[in-house]
Design a protein around this motif. Structure first.
Motif, mmCIF file in Angstrom:
data_model
loop_
_atom_site.group_PDB
_atom_site.id
_atom_site.type_symbol
_atom_site.label_atom_id
_atom_site.label_comp_id
_atom_site.label_asym_id
_atom_site.label_seq_id
_atom_site.Cartn_x
_atom_site.Cartn_y
_atom_site.Cartn_z
ATOM 1 N N ALA A 55 0.467 -17.468 9.691
ATOM 2 C CA ALA A 55 -0.166 -18.452 8.810
ATOM 3 C C ALA A 55 0.524 -19.804 8.950
ATOM 4 C CB ALA A 55 -0.109 -17.967 7.366
ATOM 5 N N PRO A 94 -8.032 -5.080 -0.628
ATOM 6 C CA PRO A 94 -9.318 -4.550 -0.181
ATOM 7 C C PRO A 94 -9.197 -3.185 0.479
ATOM 8 C CG PRO A 94 -8.561 -6.274 1.302
ATOM 9 C CD PRO A 94 -7.637 -6.276 0.120
ATOM 10 N N ARG A 95 -8.017 -2.855 1.003
ATOM 11 C CA ARG A 95 -7.866 -1.586 1.709
ATOM 12 C C ARG A 95 -8.018 -0.416 0.757
ATOM 13 N NH1 ARG A 95 -2.250 -3.380 4.107
ATOM 14 N NH2 ARG A 95 -2.290 -4.279 2.054
ATOM 15 N N ARG A 112 0.425 -13.544 -3.380
ATOM 16 C CA ARG A 112 -0.621 -12.552 -3.599
ATOM 17 C C ARG A 112 -0.241 -11.187 -3.013
ATOM 18 N NH1 ARG A 112 -6.554 -12.202 -3.546
ATOM 19 N NH2 ARG A 112 -6.622 -12.124 -1.298
ATOM 20 N N ASN A 113 0.320 -11.219 -1.804
ATOM 21 C CA ASN A 113 0.727 -9.951 -1.203
ATOM 22 C C ASN A 113 1.908 -9.326 -1.940
ATOM 23 O OD1 ASN A 113 -0.658 -9.011 1.406
ATOM 24 N ND2 ASN A 113 -0.586 -11.217 1.640
ATOM 25 N N ILE A 120 -7.115 -6.709 -5.804
ATOM 26 C CA ILE A 120 -6.267 -7.526 -4.936
ATOM 27 C C ILE A 120 -6.297 -7.000 -3.507
ATOM 28 C CG2 ILE A 120 -3.919 -8.262 -4.458
ATOM 29 C CD1 ILE A 120 -3.327 -8.443 -7.299
ATOM 30 N N LEU A 149 -16.188 2.066 -8.488
ATOM 31 C CA LEU A 149 -16.794 2.868 -9.547
ATOM 32 C C LEU A 149 -16.305 4.310 -9.421
ATOM 33 C CD1 LEU A 149 -18.891 2.831 -11.860
ATOM 34 C CD2 LEU A 149 -20.535 3.695 -10.192
ATOM 35 N N ARG A 150 -16.245 4.750 -8.158
ATOM 36 C CA ARG A 150 -15.800 6.111 -7.892
ATOM 37 C C ARG A 150 -14.388 6.324 -8.415
ATOM 38 N NH1 ARG A 150 -16.689 9.807 -3.296
ATOM 39 N NH2 ARG A 150 -14.755 10.876 -2.882
ATOM 40 N N GLU A 186 -1.473 -18.181 -1.563
ATOM 41 C CA GLU A 186 -2.484 -17.272 -1.029
ATOM 42 C C GLU A 186 -1.878 -16.117 -0.243
ATOM 43 O OE1 GLU A 186 -6.240 -17.942 -0.621
ATOM 44 O OE2 GLU A 186 -5.777 -18.867 -2.551
ATOM 45 N N HIS A 187 -0.820 -16.409 0.494
ATOM 46 C CA HIS A 187 -0.297 -15.357 1.363
ATOM 47 C C HIS A 187 0.917 -14.658 0.765
ATOM 48 C CE1 HIS A 187 -3.026 -16.208 4.663
ATOM 49 N NE2 HIS A 187 -2.819 -17.494 4.445
ATOM 50 N N ASP A 190 4.961 -10.747 9.587
ATOM 51 C CA ASP A 190 4.363 -11.410 10.748
ATOM 52 C C ASP A 190 3.212 -12.319 10.343
ATOM 53 O OD1 ASP A 190 6.095 -10.230 12.454
ATOM 54 O OD2 ASP A 190 4.721 -8.685 13.165
ATOM 55 N N TYR A 191 2.380 -11.855 9.405
ATOM 56 C CA TYR A 191 1.205 -12.660 9.089
ATOM 57 C C TYR A 191 1.562 -13.953 8.367
ATOM 58 C CZ TYR A 191 1.508 -10.046 4.658
ATOM 59 O OH TYR A 191 1.937 -9.481 3.495
ATOM 60 N N ARG A 199 -10.018 -0.327 -1.881
ATOM 61 C CA ARG A 199 -11.332 -0.232 -2.504
ATOM 62 C C ARG A 199 -12.134 0.924 -1.954
ATOM 63 N NH1 ARG A 199 -12.809 -6.397 -2.068
ATOM 64 N NH2 ARG A 199 -10.785 -7.001 -2.896
ATOM 65 N N ARG A 200 -12.041 1.115 -0.657
ATOM 66 C CA ARG A 200 -12.889 2.147 -0.065
ATOM 67 C C ARG A 200 -12.238 3.504 -0.049
ATOM 68 N NH1 ARG A 200 -15.948 0.308 5.143
ATOM 69 N NH2 ARG A 200 -13.922 0.799 6.002
ATOM 70 N N GLN A 201 -10.908 3.506 0.125
ATOM 71 C CA GLN A 201 -10.245 4.788 0.339
ATOM 72 C C GLN A 201 -10.237 5.662 -0.895
ATOM 73 O OE1 GLN A 201 -6.418 3.741 1.846
ATOM 74 N NE2 GLN A 201 -7.291 2.757 3.616
#
Lengths: 613, 335
Positions: free
Chosen positions: B236, B329-330, B253-254, B327, B2-3, B249-250, B231-232, B332-334
């Motif tokens: 996976a 999450p990192r 999406r990324n 997409i 929202l911010r 998914e991996h 790496d991820y 969303r807050r920052q």
């Protein structure tokens, strides 16, 4: 190191017996195991394939296709892992240890393949099974705990979901039951509040928590074999120990065999039953951990032992070593003089930090929330005598790097003062700042990212000379060559680019660059943390030699206490922005005054090994 | 989240204010002033004086600007000097056409670009990979109007597969409650009208979508190449998850994070590219109307349309930023 070698006592013999059998098994295997072994019933070769052998690698060769043809990364490697056993593969980066492990998991990069040999897992040859079969085995029979917890979790997927999906796809749990199991698994690896944590994203986890999640993931299918690829090398020492204990406890309870990949000999010695030493793609030595460490047979193992900081006991005494090599008397005298100079009260303090604090304000996260203050450095004082080495030790977040940045005049202290050679740092104008930068130079942690990839070595070293208008072209060239010589880089290497150099060579370039303007103080911020032990020892030797030759003063910022012991005169231990302990290296190491220092010391892998041997 | 939305909407205010100043200054700086622009170069001095008094062009500049701004805030964008209708009405009747065209172009760019880029990256060095690289190079380098002419000549004039101009067959009897012709046909049940409108969108859509298609393909290819070696992704695979899940998914999406940003930027290009495409296909959207306004020195239309396109562009990019947060999450807050 000689004392460890001397103590080749009979006491270690009983341990040695069973593992020696394991080590020699590969040698006899080719004779007793026919090519048709997947069809053969275990009974037909009862002696060669005992039930408790989980993995047997035989004469394995792994090739990578490159533009210049096939490059062999692993050649003729043979080793055996038994049920419940931990086998450590030790070597530098590029030794082929990770390639070997990835070959076992069938996760080689797309240009890599098993060229020769076999990887027997139970009764299947993993080097030659179908991709589908391999995918079935991964996650159920074979698990992986990867190296870097920061890059090995999908950043945009919740932690729990990343474990759920393995459980579901491997048919271990239904879609509905998966989460319950995931929470159990996270709980099992010691993650507090696992239920809530499972629905968080990786960026909400600390490094240690992420690695715990990755361990839970690796063990979620209850594999018979777990490959742990440097599982803690990216973590703080105190966190490392907890994670390794957890991993060891779990694999012991579950009877999981572990193939531990590490560059840290101390860690291998402490955690493994069998140690396998790799060098240039070959296994140069293997045997029971104690035996390999107390009586190393191969030249490389001996070098690795000598270089391992966790096993070294004293500060590098460069002069004495030189004296032994060159039989030069003046080299022997030099450190004595230095020591005398340092010993004089207040003789010559180059840097004096007085009651310095640094407060950052952090932006709030809500719509209307206000920013709050975070004190990174809290009332720190220290003196750095000219010509000495002072180390500041602490975990990430302890404020040690902020302190270094303030001394480098990159950050301004919020309160307190820093004086350099009698003058106040950061007080003057732009010109004073430039003059100060000539006298104080940094060497940063990551030799891979702190050099411009488009600059040749020559240009990288020349850059500060240019920036400070040093001489003309010919004079600069002469100076660069002199510097290269001081850090033992050859002239031909000056025309190369960072990508063509090894980590150690890059760090030499970084040091040469730092020395270009003949600084008085060199601030080494984790300058050797990213390097392999052997290279690390070489760089520390180099730094010690340069200090003596050029009368340099070092401020060493590191999380690695073992390194401190090798290089520093004095040490400060920092925790949460404060200095919790300070003293000479010997005092702090031999009689630590605070619990925190003791915890840091205890966390050095293989520390108690010295006592045991 | 929202911010982020509130922040971005607030940022829109100074942006639009700045733009309004520029647009205002632009017309005032025209040779001979706005009255000459309105009446033409051969206007008599008396006529110019009359217009100046009528529209307040003789008042001080700041006063004029404030009046202009007040009218803007009331939704009064002026009157087209060519058609005599309010600029806002002209925009609103034509904008649906351009939206339809832009949507078709985006569907082509995303619907073909992402799968093609994905396949090219997964089979690096294959025939598909090489041809996608070459094709996307051509796509970026060929000018839109040129491609539009070629498409029109081959598929409309020579082969006769598609209509060559307009939004709908002129003989088609259809009602238009929303001015989105395809949607109108569907809403009113006039299937033949909807189909006809859709067919009219194909060639202009391809012409307009060519550049975004090329860029989305290349961007997807680059992003997938990088992510598939992350790496991820290896971790996976080590978990033994199903290939479909690994890809969807991996990897995919990324990979979409940078692609999404590109798509947002492309929307702006689509709006400006529409000027050329709509002109070639005589497609009655804001692009062709804006082109006519330029030829006829219809300044109120130019001013108003530019301002409105800017608002649309800013809103689309806000939408992209919000979906980025959905997409990743990192973020969303920052933010």
């Amino acid at each position: 190191m000689s004392d460890t070698a001397d103590q080749k006592t009979p006491g270690t013999a009983p341990d040695a017996a069973p593992a020696t059998a394991a080590a020699t098994a590969p040698a006899t295997a080719p004779d007793t195991v026919p090519d048709s072994v997947p069809d053969a019933v275990p009974d037909s070769v009862p002696d060669a394939v005992p039930d408790d052998v989980v993995l047997r690698v035989e004469d394995l060769c792994v090739d990578f296709r490159t533009e210049n043809g096939a490059a062999r990364a692993v050649s003729n490697a043979s080793l055996t892992v038994k049920r419940g056993q931990t086998v450590a593969i030790v070597g530098e980066s590029g030794s082929g240890k990770t390639t070997l492990a990835m070959a076992v998991l069938g996760l080689l990069a797309s240009n890599g393949s098993v060229a020769e040999g076999h990887i027997w897992f139970k009764d299947e040859d993993l080097g030659h099974v179908s991709a589908q079969r391999m995918a079935q085995l991964r996650g159920t029979e074979l698990g992986l705990v990867p190296q870097d917890p920061m890059t090995n979790l999908d950043p945009i997927m919740r932690i729990g979901q990343q474990i759920d999906e393995g459980l579901i796809d491997n048919g271990l749990r239904s879609r509905r039951d998966a989460r319950t199991r995931t929470v159990e698994l996270l709980d099992e690896v010691g993650l507090p509040d696992a239920g809530r944590r499972a629905s968080q994203y990786p960026h909400e986890f600390s490094g240690g928590m992420r690695q715990r999640a990755l361990i839970a993931m690796g063990l979620s299918g209850r594999p018979a074999l777990l490959v742990a690829d440097e599982p803690t090398s990216a973590l703080d020492v105190t966190v490392q120990r907890g994670i390794l204990d957890q991993l060891a406890g779990l694999t012991e309870d579950l009877g999981t065999a572990v193939l531990l990949i590490t560059h840290d000999l101390g860690l291998a010695a402490e955690r493994a039953d069998v140690v396998v030493v790799m060098y240039h793609g070959e296994i140069v030595e293997q045997g029971p951990a104690r035996q390999v460490l107390t009586a190393p047979q191969h030249e490389y193992t001996k070098r690795l032992m000598a270089a391992a900081p966790s096993l070294a006991s004293r500060r590098i005494e460069i002069a004495r070593e030189r004296g032994l090599e060159d039989v030069l008397d003046d080299a022997l005298l030099a450190p004595g003089e230095d020591a005398a100079a340092n010993g004089a009260p207040d003789a010559d303090v180059l840097v004096s930090v007085k009651d310095v604090s640094k407060v950052f304000s952090i932006r709030g996260s809500g719509l209307l929330s206000r920013s709050r203050d975070f004190t990174a450095v809290d009332g720190v004082s220290l003196d750095i005598p000219r010509g000495s080495t002072v180390a500041v030790v602490g975990e990430s977040g302890s404020g040690k790097s902020t302190l270094a940045r303030m001394i480098l005049d990159i950050e301004k202290p919020t309160t307190g003062s820093i004086t350099f050679d009698g003058g106040l740092v950061g007080a003057g104008g732009h010109k004073d700042q430039i003059a100060y930068r000539r006298r104080v130079q940094p060497v940063f942690q990551d030799p891979y990212s702190s050099l411009d990839p488009l600059y040749s070595v020559f240009r990288a070293i020349e850059e500060p000379l240019r920036a400070h208008s040093y001489g003309d072209v010919a004079k600069r060239r002469a100076r660069v060559e002199e510097l290269a010589d001081q850090v033992a880089l050859s002239k031909s290497q000056l025309q190369r680019f960072p990508a063509e150099l090894s980590g150690g060579q890059r760090q030499r370039v970084a040091i040469a660059r730092a020395l270009a303007l003949s600084p008085e103080l060199v601030v080494c911020d984790e300058a050797v943390s990213a390097l392999d032990v052997v290279v690390q020892a070489q760089i520390l030797q180099l730094l010690a030699g340069l200090q003596e030759e050029l009368g340099l003063t070092y401020l060493f910022i590191t999380h690695d206490l073992a390194v401190v012991r090798q290089i520093a005169d004095r040490v400060l231990v920092m925790q949460e922005g404060r200095v919790v302990e300070e003293g000479t290296v010997d005092t702090v190491f031999d009689s630590p005054a605070t619990d925190y220092t003791r915890a840091l010391l205890d966390a050095i892998p293989g520390r108690d090994l010295e006592l045991a041997l | 989240m929202l911010r982020l939305i509130v922040q971005r909407l607030l940022l829109l205010i100074p942006l639009l204010l700045g733009l309004s100043v520029l647009l205002f200054a632009w017309v005032r700086a025209l040779p001979g002033g706005p009255a000459t622009a309105l009446l033409g170069e051969r206007a008599t001095p008396e006529a110019i004086a009359r217009i100046n008094t009528l529209y307040g062009f003789d008042q001080p500049i700041p006063v004029q600007y404030l009046k202009y701004l007040t009218r803007l805030l009331q939704g009064d964008f002026g009157v087209s000097t060519r058609t005599g209708r309010p600029v806002l009405d002209e925009f609103m009747t034509r904008f649906p056409a351009t939206i339809e065209l832009t949507v078709v172009a985006l569907v082509i760019a995303i619907g073909i670009g992402i799968p093609l880029g994905y396949i090219a990256a997964r089979r690096a060095g294959s025939f598909i990979d090489h041809s996608s690289v070459v094709a996307s190079l051509i796509g970026v380098t060929v000018p839109v109007f040129f491609l539009a002419f070629i498409l029109k000549y081959i598929f409309a004039v020579e082969l006769g597969w598609f209509p060559s101009t307009g939004r709908q067959d002129p003989t088609m009897v259809a009602t238009h409650p929303t001015n989105f012709y395809v949607l109108d046909g569907l809403l009113t049940g006039e299937w033949d009208a909807a189909w006809d409108a859709l067919v009219h969108l194909i060639l202009p859509g391809i012409a307009l979508g060519s550049i975004p298609l090329a860029i989305v393909t290349r961007m997807t290819r680059a992003a997938v190449s990088e992510v598939q070696n992350a790496d991820y992704v290896r971790t996976a695979r080590a978990k033994g998850i199903k290939p479909a899940r690994l890809r969807g998914e991996h990897i995919l999406r990324n990979s979409m994070l940078p692609v999404l940003t590109t798509i947002g930027l492309q929307v702006g290009l689509l709006l400006s590219g529409a000027v050329l495409t709509e002109t070639v296909f005589a497609f009655a959207g804001i692009g062709s109307f804006l082109a006519e306004a330029v030829f006829n020195a219809d300044y109120p239309v130019m001013q108003g349309f530019v301002l409105m396109i800017a608002i649309v562009y800013a809103l689309v990019n806000l939408l992209v930023d919000v979906s980025y947060g959905l997409i990743d999450p990192r973020l969303r807050r920052q933010q």
